[in-house]
Design an enzyme around this catalytic site. Structure first.
Site: not given
Lengths: 412, 412
Positions: A118, A125, A134, A191, A193, A223, A227, A230, A234, A243, A247, A339, A353
């Site tokens: 992936d 995204h 961040r 997600e 994709e 996918d 969250r 994750q 992660y 994940k 999928t 994504t 998002e």
């Protein structure tokens, strides 16, 4: 390019996903077990039964892996022969008995997924997610404009459209807690994709042009992402169990050949790419994409609309990069694009998002608010390239969220 | 437990890796193509040729996947039958013609790797690496004491001992540069690990006890790592091309049954584990491990000695955690333990740690300094559990570093 007419009348409808220009490959079950099929109009052609002109061993297993492995000349020969059979009235008598109405079949996995990778290659995204986590000034990681960032996913969890998806369990740690709990995911997401399917193997590094030649076709790909799992797991080695629940892919492999008229270039670069990633021609495709969400027993709301051209890196660039270290690629490898989000708020390819991390819940047409997925929600991706009087459709990529397993967890 | 004597005299030598207590499974080629074999003393038994008592279809392909899939009762029946054949003089006449001297065979991959997952589960290793990158006070990531951290690796790059390993190309960015270059890796490294092989499938979450039951056996595993590629690529989604060049495994699957007498508990917990990760019994093994490095044409230096009991999480805990999200596991999945480092400087399982990031190069017995691997270096892992008058050896896990591909890179 315009519509190629077929004697299968439903294939000539401009709104049909499966005109003769498309000829996507799938595996269907009409009650006699899985069989290889080709979608045409409102039907699936039981391809093994017609005079396809190829070695029968390519159709021995109910999966398209053997045809992929046979290589581009066989891909072209099969497409040419199917076009001939379905365009020319002369073949109608022989072929028509092997058309099965699509509404009577169950679709199965169209190919065996060898390994699944992936990527994270839509700039909108990456900027959206980075801004949330961040801040706007550090949204893009320093490597993002140089590397088509990817990570290895889990092939065993790839399922075909229609397969229910059970909400995962996992370790969750709230920001105000010191320690995690083991509980059902509370921020389960989609997600949006595209998936590129590797149809030829490689050993050693390949160029972008060679990588493009290796790709057999494309599917829609969701996918599913936990969250909250994750966020806690992660660092430092990337997403893992977040994940691995599922999928989902759409059931029809739309071939690169069908998409040729829709090639589009990747965007201008803000930072020059290293030479090995330069593209010899346009390698994205103009494919309209949308996401529908239907709460249990209610009508569907379209929650996002975007286009595959919003990618910063093409699948060919991703595949080339995947081989830089000498990593062997194999027939049946699946590459998720990452994504796909557009530039506007309603073109974002994930609830993370769309609801801006849960702070701005959506309101569905049926009145329900949604930050993340609820049990019973049916999530469907749609995609089509739109030509002159015809469309190359992918068929729906759908899954319904089932409740998590009982809280009585297996322990030692 | 003490030595079980065999009529194969070389198997009774206390220094032999392959006594009758071991019976590891491999695939060998003595010039007639790959065949399934069992190591005994200085020989490999051509197992298909003897009266093994099992369904012949389990031996149809030259790989142990079908035997694994057949389940624990078959595993036990085969081990019992092989013990009978190789212990009892009565069977010598029938069996001896099917012993092939080990020095005359080439070893192949003992099983087809379905998917490969790598963990990060030795605390000394995590602390060493974390101290180098983040300082001693932030060495362990916050989740480390709660999660057996893992990431998905690349099954296509797993190779058997003896396969040469070509130095990878990749994007490298020096700390004092703004932009990366595309060049051969300059910090190519080993990782000393154990690999656990999943012999039974799962759907849905399994307990630690169930996970232990699913494991068929263990191999030595060297997860070759490009530290400079990793440093630039790994944020935010983890290592990718840095780990995709090759992962070398030892050629013999040492079964869980052979290792039973050597079970040891995981260490005391500094932070209580979530209940799902509690172990019902000892699930590590007392296996001595070492690493040898031989520059081209020169003698080998042992650069590290450690033990598998230096793990914080067992393979059973890792496999249980792997299933929490619902991720299906399949026969032939391979789980790397993560680099195994002891508490002393000479027990570290990577050159990154042994040379402390290149700042304190090793000096080999032959006089050469080493911070990272040089072209021509032969790297070999060794491992054995040591019983009363016998040892359960793994055979060598070896690979030689070849120069990177020519600098004329493929471009578009």
């Amino acid at each position: 390019m315009s519509l190629i007419r077929s004697w299968v009348e439903s294939a000539n409808d401009p709104e049909c996903d499966f005109p003769l220009n498309n000829l996507p490959y799938g595996v269907f079950d009409a009650g006699q077990g899985p069989r290889m099929g080709v979608a045409i109009g409102a039907f699936v052609l039981d391809v093994v039964q017609v005079d396809h002109g190829l070695d029968p061993s390519l159709f021995a297993a109910p999966s398209w892996n053997a045809v992929m492995a046979a290589g581009p000349e066989v891909w072209a020969a099969l497409r040419a022969r199917l076009t001939e059979l379905l365009a020319g009235e002369a073949h109608r008598t022989a072929v028509e008995p092997h058309l099965v109405p699509l509404e009577t079949v169950q679709m199965r996995m169209p190919f065996a997924v060898t390994e699944y990778t992936d990527f994270y290659a839509s700039k909108n995204h990456a900027v959206n997610v980075g801004t949330m986590f961040r801040g706007a000034e550090n949204a893009l990681p320093p490597n993002w404009l140089s590397i088509p960032i990817g990570y290895n996913g889990r092939a065993s969890s790839v399922v075909v459209s229609g397969t229910p998806v059970q909400r995962p369990l996992g370790q969750l740690k709230a920001p105000d807690q010191d320690l995690p709990v083991f509980a059902p995911c509370q921020r389960f997401d989609l997600e949006l994709e595209m998936g590129a399917i590797v149809g030829q193997p490689s050993s050693g590094m390949v160029s972008v042009a060679e990588a493009d030649d290796m790709i057999f076709g494309y599917v829609l790909l969701n996918d599913w992402s936990a969250r909250d799992i994750q966020a806690w797991e992660y660092q430092p080695l990337g997403p893992f169990q977040a994940k691995a629940t599922a999928t989902t892919i759409s059931p029809w492999i739309v071939t690169k050949a069908a998409l040729e008229p829709f090639r589009r270039p990747t965007p201008e670069r803000e930072r020059p790419l290293l030479p090995y990633l330069a593209e010899p021609g346009p390698m994205l495709y103009d494919i309209d994409l949308s996401v529908g969400l239907a709460p249990e027993g209610k009508a569907e709301t379209v929650i996002a609309r975007t286009n595959y051209t919003h990618m910063y890196y093409s699948a060919a660039q991703q595949l080339c990069h995947h081989t830089t270290s000498g990593c062997p690629m194999r027939v049946g490898d699946l590459l998720g694009s990452g994504t796909i989000s557009g530039t506007t708020p309603d073109s974002r390819g994930s609830l993370l998002e769309l609801s801006w991390g849960g702070k701005e819940p959506l309101t569905l047409d049926t009145g329900e608010p949604r930050s993340f997925l609820e049990d019973g929600d049916r999530l469907t991706l749609y995609g089509a390239a739109k030509g002159d009087g015809y469309r190359i459709g992918f068929g729906a990529c759908s899954g319904t969220v089932r409740p998590a397993a009982a809280a009585e967890l297996p322990t030692a």
